[in-house]
Design a protein around this motif. Structure first.
Motif, short mmCIF file in Angstrom:
data_model
loop_
_atom_site.label_atom_id
_atom_site.label_comp_id
_atom_site.label_asym_id
_atom_site.label_seq_id
_atom_site.Cartn_x
_atom_site.Cartn_y
_atom_site.Cartn_z
N SER A 1 0.73 -1.24 -0.22
CA SER A 1 -0.07 0.20 0.36
C SER A 1 0.75 1.19 0.21
O SER A 1 2.07 1.14 0.15
CB SER A 1 -0.93 0.04 1.16
OG SER A 1 -0.18 0.13 2.43
N LEU B 1 0.15 -5.81 1.18
CA LEU B 1 -1.22 -6.34 0.93
C LEU B 1 -1.57 -7.58 0.21
O LEU B 1 -2.57 -8.13 0.37
CB LEU B 1 -1.89 -5.53 -0.06
CG LEU B 1 -1.85 -3.89 0.22
CD1 LEU B 1 -2.53 -2.86 -0.57
CD2 LEU B 1 -2.95 -3.65 1.54
N GLY B 2 -0.35 -8.11 -0.25
CA GLY B 2 -0.65 -9.64 -0.90
C GLY B 2 1.25 -10.05 -1.18
O GLY B 2 1.57 -9.39 -1.55
N GLU C 1 -8.90 -6.24 -8.74
CA GLU C 1 -9.73 -5.46 -7.46
C GLU C 1 -8.94 -4.31 -7.08
O GLU C 1 -8.86 -4.44 -5.80
CB GLU C 1 -10.50 -6.38 -6.71
CG GLU C 1 -11.41 -7.45 -7.22
CD GLU C 1 -11.99 -8.22 -6.37
OE1 GLU C 1 -12.46 -7.73 -5.06
OE2 GLU C 1 -12.04 -9.60 -6.32
N HIS D 1 -9.22 -1.39 -6.30
CA HIS D 1 -9.54 -0.36 -5.18
C HIS D 1 -10.29 -0.88 -4.23
O HIS D 1 -10.73 -0.06 -3.39
CB HIS D 1 -10.70 0.61 -6.10
CG HIS D 1 -10.05 1.31 -7.50
ND1 HIS D 1 -9.21 2.37 -7.12
CD2 HIS D 1 -10.06 1.15 -8.54
CE1 HIS D 1 -9.09 2.63 -8.24
NE2 HIS D 1 -9.33 2.06 -9.20
N SER D 2 -10.58 -2.26 -3.87
CA SER D 2 -11.29 -2.81 -2.95
C SER D 2 -10.46 -3.94 -2.18
O SER D 2 -10.20 -3.87 -0.90
CB SER D 2 -12.58 -3.43 -3.43
OG SER D 2 -12.40 -4.45 -4.33
N ASN D 3 -10.08 -5.10 -3.21
CA ASN D 3 -9.15 -5.89 -2.35
C ASN D 3 -8.13 -6.16 -3.16
O ASN D 3 -8.00 -7.44 -4.04
CB ASN D 3 -9.94 -7.31 -2.22
CG ASN D 3 -9.27 -8.40 -1.52
OD1 ASN D 3 -8.49 -8.19 -0.92
ND2 ASN D 3 -9.59 -9.47 -2.07
N PRO D 4 -7.23 -5.72 -3.38
CA PRO D 4 -5.83 -5.59 -4.26
C PRO D 4 -4.96 -6.68 -4.13
O PRO D 4 -4.83 -7.07 -3.09
CB PRO D 4 -5.18 -4.39 -4.37
CG PRO D 4 -5.40 -3.90 -2.81
CD PRO D 4 -6.94 -4.29 -2.45
N ARG D 5 -4.78 -7.42 -5.29
CA ARG D 5 -4.02 -8.70 -5.30
C ARG D 5 -3.51 -8.89 -6.70
O ARG D 5 -3.82 -8.42 -7.71
CB ARG D 5 -4.89 -9.75 -4.98
CG ARG D 5 -5.75 -10.23 -5.79
CD ARG D 5 -6.61 -11.27 -5.44
NE ARG D 5 -7.77 -11.83 -6.14
CZ ARG D 5 -9.05 -11.21 -6.27
NH1 ARG D 5 -9.19 -10.10 -5.46
NH2 ARG D 5 -9.89 -11.55 -7.11
N GLU E 1 -2.45 -11.08 -9.73
CA GLU E 1 -2.90 -12.41 -10.24
C GLU E 1 -2.07 -12.40 -11.71
O GLU E 1 -1.87 -11.53 -12.58
CB GLU E 1 -4.47 -11.99 -10.83
CG GLU E 1 -5.22 -12.15 -9.42
CD GLU E 1 -6.81 -12.49 -10.00
OE1 GLU E 1 -7.24 -12.50 -11.39
OE2 GLU E 1 -7.63 -12.64 -9.10
#
Length: 219
Positions: free
Chosen positions: A114, A120-121, A139, A141-145, A147
């Motif tokens: 962040s 965050l991941g 995602e 803006h909400s649950n960033p990860r 992929e």
């Protein structure tokens, strides 16, 4: 037979080397193809000063073999050349494998941070395509990860100098990612490499080295 005549003084005793020629290979009509051929004959020594009086008659048996071919004479050169070629190919393959391994992104640990430096991941890169592991942010803006995506906006590979190289904007921008650095992905998200590069807060992190375009250093 050579020489055909030898001069020896009366009462003298001497030894002389005589060379016996059999004939060209073609005169044997292929009889030498199966190996050495035994030939017998008689050697006669005559006295030319006494009406060619016979002094000695000795039977002679010889084994005739064809003259070695160029391959038979220089087979060791061919074997040595083949061995050098094989060694050269193996060295080249080992060098290419090592070079590919130095850029293979497999095993790189990607940390999504962040803007405050919080983790965050965590994502482990695979082999990717052409030594680039492509990914994107899901995602954001909400649950960033992170992929993995074949056509992702970002791609990473190892750097021979250590760390990794991050490719952004369709390859137009490439940034060096060191073990103690971070690279911005979006306004609020950044990427760090490995556990040693992660801190709970952002201050004190060095600015990344950035290159734009197809820099040869990271191709």
């Amino acid at each position: 037979m050579s020489p055909a005549e030898i001069v020896v003084k009366p009462g003298a005793s001497s030894t002389h080397e005589i060379r016996l020629g059999i004939g060209p290979e073609k005169s044997f009509d292929g009889r030498l193809d199966d190996g050495p051929l035994g030939i017998g004959g008689t050697v006669t020594v005559q006295d030319a000063t006494d009406g060619d009086r016979t002094l000695v008659r000795t039977p002679l048996s010889v084994q005739v073999t064809p003259e070695p071919s160029l391959l038979d004479r220089y087979w060791w050169v061919l074997v040595g050349a083949v061995a050098l070629i094989v060694v050269g190919v193996l060295v080249a393959l080992a060098w290419l494998r090592q070079r590919r391994g130095r850029r293979d992104p497999h095993g790189l640990t990607l940390h999504l941070l962040s803007e405050d430096g919080d983790v965050l991941g965590v994502h482990t890169a695979g082999h990717g395509q052409k030594q680039w592991y492509a990914f994107d942010i899901a995602e954001a803006h909400s649950n960033p990860r992170i992929e993995r995506r074949t056509s992702g906006r970002y791609a990473v590979q190892r750097s021979p100098e250590g760390g990794a190289v991050l490719r952004k904007n369709g390859g137009r921008t490439r940034e060096r990612l060191t073990a103690t650095g971070r690279v911005e992905l979006t306004d609020r998200l950044s990427l760090a490499l490995g556990e040693d590069s992660v801190r709970t807060t952002a201050p004190g992190r060095p600015d990344p080295v950035s290159t734009t375009g197809g820099s040869d250093d990271y191709l």
